[in-house]
Write an enzyme that holds these catalytic residues in place. Structure first.
Site, mmCIF file in Angstrom:
data_model
loop_
_atom_site.group_PDB
_atom_site.id
_atom_site.type_symbol
_atom_site.label_atom_id
_atom_site.label_comp_id
_atom_site.label_asym_id
_atom_site.label_seq_id
_atom_site.Cartn_x
_atom_site.Cartn_y
_atom_site.Cartn_z
ATOM 1 N N GLN A 12 18.905 -25.204 3.766
ATOM 2 C CA GLN A 12 18.321 -26.442 3.894
ATOM 3 C C GLN A 12 17.200 -26.733 5.063
ATOM 4 O OE1 GLN A 12 20.764 -29.760 4.148
ATOM 5 N NE2 GLN A 12 19.021 -31.129 4.553
ATOM 6 N N LEU A 13 17.673 -26.286 6.332
ATOM 7 C CA LEU A 13 16.711 -26.265 7.326
ATOM 8 C C LEU A 13 16.012 -25.116 7.601
ATOM 9 C CD1 LEU A 13 18.751 -28.187 10.462
ATOM 10 C CD2 LEU A 13 17.215 -29.041 8.558
ATOM 11 N N TYR A 135 34.838 -26.287 10.844
ATOM 12 C CA TYR A 135 33.275 -26.015 10.965
ATOM 13 C C TYR A 135 32.755 -26.249 12.344
ATOM 14 C CZ TYR A 135 28.645 -27.324 10.793
ATOM 15 O OH TYR A 135 27.147 -27.371 10.979
ATOM 16 N N SER A 164 21.735 -35.356 12.098
ATOM 17 C CA SER A 164 21.670 -35.291 10.686
ATOM 18 C C SER A 164 20.112 -35.009 10.442
ATOM 19 C CB SER A 164 22.115 -36.771 10.060
ATOM 20 O OG SER A 164 23.406 -36.941 10.300
ATOM 21 N N CYS A 165 19.735 -33.768 10.225
ATOM 22 C CA CYS A 165 18.360 -33.245 10.265
ATOM 23 C C CYS A 165 17.881 -33.408 8.729
ATOM 24 C CB CYS A 165 18.312 -32.040 10.728
ATOM 25 S SG CYS A 165 16.448 -31.710 10.925
HETATM 26 C C1 15L Z 1 25.931 -31.000 9.919
HETATM 27 O O1 15L Z 1 26.361 -30.044 10.847
HETATM 28 C C2 15L Z 1 25.716 -30.341 8.633
HETATM 29 O O2 15L Z 1 25.481 -29.027 8.656
HETATM 30 C C3 15L Z 1 24.851 -31.213 7.785
HETATM 31 O O3 15L Z 1 24.856 -30.945 6.302
HETATM 32 C C4 15L Z 1 25.176 -32.535 7.887
HETATM 33 O O4 15L Z 1 26.347 -33.101 7.384
HETATM 34 C C5 15L Z 1 25.124 -32.987 9.405
HETATM 35 O O5 15L Z 1 25.920 -32.079 10.238
HETATM 36 C C6 15L Z 1 25.298 -34.560 9.834
HETATM 37 O O6 15L Z 1 26.353 -34.680 10.606
HETATM 38 O O7 15L Z 1 24.921 -35.494 9.177
#
Ligand code: 15L
Length: 270
Positions: A12-13, A135, A164-165
């Site tokens: 995505q990024l 994670y 939240s990118c």
């Molecule tokens: C993250 O680390 C995730 O990769 C992304 O999908 C979002 O969930 C983001 O954090 C978030 O906290 O909004």
């Protein structure tokens, strides 16, 4: 000119970064995981492969000055997958950086390394980790690994704790956690180009009025965010908050809620 490699280029990024870095004329090598990347410019330097394999990492890092490491599992998943993608592959990447004399790595850390803090807390960069799942725990471990390779092997890392990118904030939590794409690009640009950074941690967040995070302490990076989620507040506040009552109490939102088994759902104060 610096040679920059980007992992997770199909993510995505990664997709956003690949396009924007090419547009900026960066000498880029983009790497995906299992599927080959279609070049988006003539003669683009692209590759794919499993980063747990040293030969793949060798191809990735040959002649590279800076690696932007976006690859890995980016959501909560069963522990074995997290271990393979976010722990084992990361060690291979840092070992490859040693072999190839890569000077700097930009590591995609995450707010989920601190997701169990209550939403009322304003966090400094040196706050204790409070991961909200395996994670988040892997990102905490990744930051520790990066620190180890700076202290022992002199490989610089900028750990960006990405919020939240997304293109624009779409839900209440984003009013605090949003990282706009312009600010993402500024962060990446600073992370590639600022000299002598050593080991640096920065919150990957825009200048949000309601931000949970304070970037005082990362001045060396010279990051000056220009976007603010509050500009979208009216739109966001007109919608129902998608998070349930438990998730709404934690900075990590739904990640903190996942597999939560305590009866009392209020965040611990110590
Ligand atoms: C993250 O680390 C995730 O990769 C992304 O999908 C979002 O969930 C983001 O954090 C978030 O906290 O909004």
């Amino acid at each position: 000119m610096k040679k920059v490699a980007l992992t997770g280029a199909a993510g995505q990024l990664g997709r956003v970064l690949r396009k924007a870095l090419l547009e900026r004329g960066v000498d880029l090598r983009s790497a995906a995981g299992s599927k080959p990347l279609e070049p988006i410019v003539d003669g683009e330097d692209v590759m794919h492969g499993d980063l747990r394999e040293a030969t793949v990492v060798d191809r990735l890092l040959d002649g590279v000055d800076v690696l932007i490491h976006m690859a890995g599992t980016s959501v909560e998943r069963p522990l074995p997958e997290i271990i393979e993608n976010n722990l084992r592959a990361l060690v291979e990447v840092y070992e490859g950086a040693r072999r190839h004399g890569v000077r700097r790595i930009v590591f995609a850390s995450s707010n989920h390394a601190i997701g169990m803090y209550p939403v009322q807390a304003k966090l400094e960069l040196d706050c204790a980790f409070r991961p909200d799942g395996f994670y988040g725990l892997s990102k905490m471990w990744g930051e520790g690994l990066a620190r180890l390779y700076w202290d022992k092997h002199g490989i610089e890392t900028v750990c960006i704790r990405i919020g939240s990118c997304v293109e624009k904030p779409t839900e209440f939590r984003h009013l605090s956690t949003w990282l706009g794409f312009d600010d993402l690009m500024q962060l990446i640009d600073r992370s590639i180009n600022v000299p002598d950074l050593g080991f640096e941690v920065v919150w990957g967040v825009s200048a949000n009025t309601r931000s949970y995070w304070d970037n005082a302490g990362a001045e060396r990076l010279g990051y000056r965010p220009t976007q603010n989620a509050e500009d979208y507040a009216a739109e966001v506040l007109a919608k129902t908050n998608p998070l349930d009552a438990t998730a709404q109490q934690y900075q990590g939102g739904s990640f903190a809620r996942f597999d939560f088994s305590r009866q009392d759902t209020t965040p611990h104060t110590r």
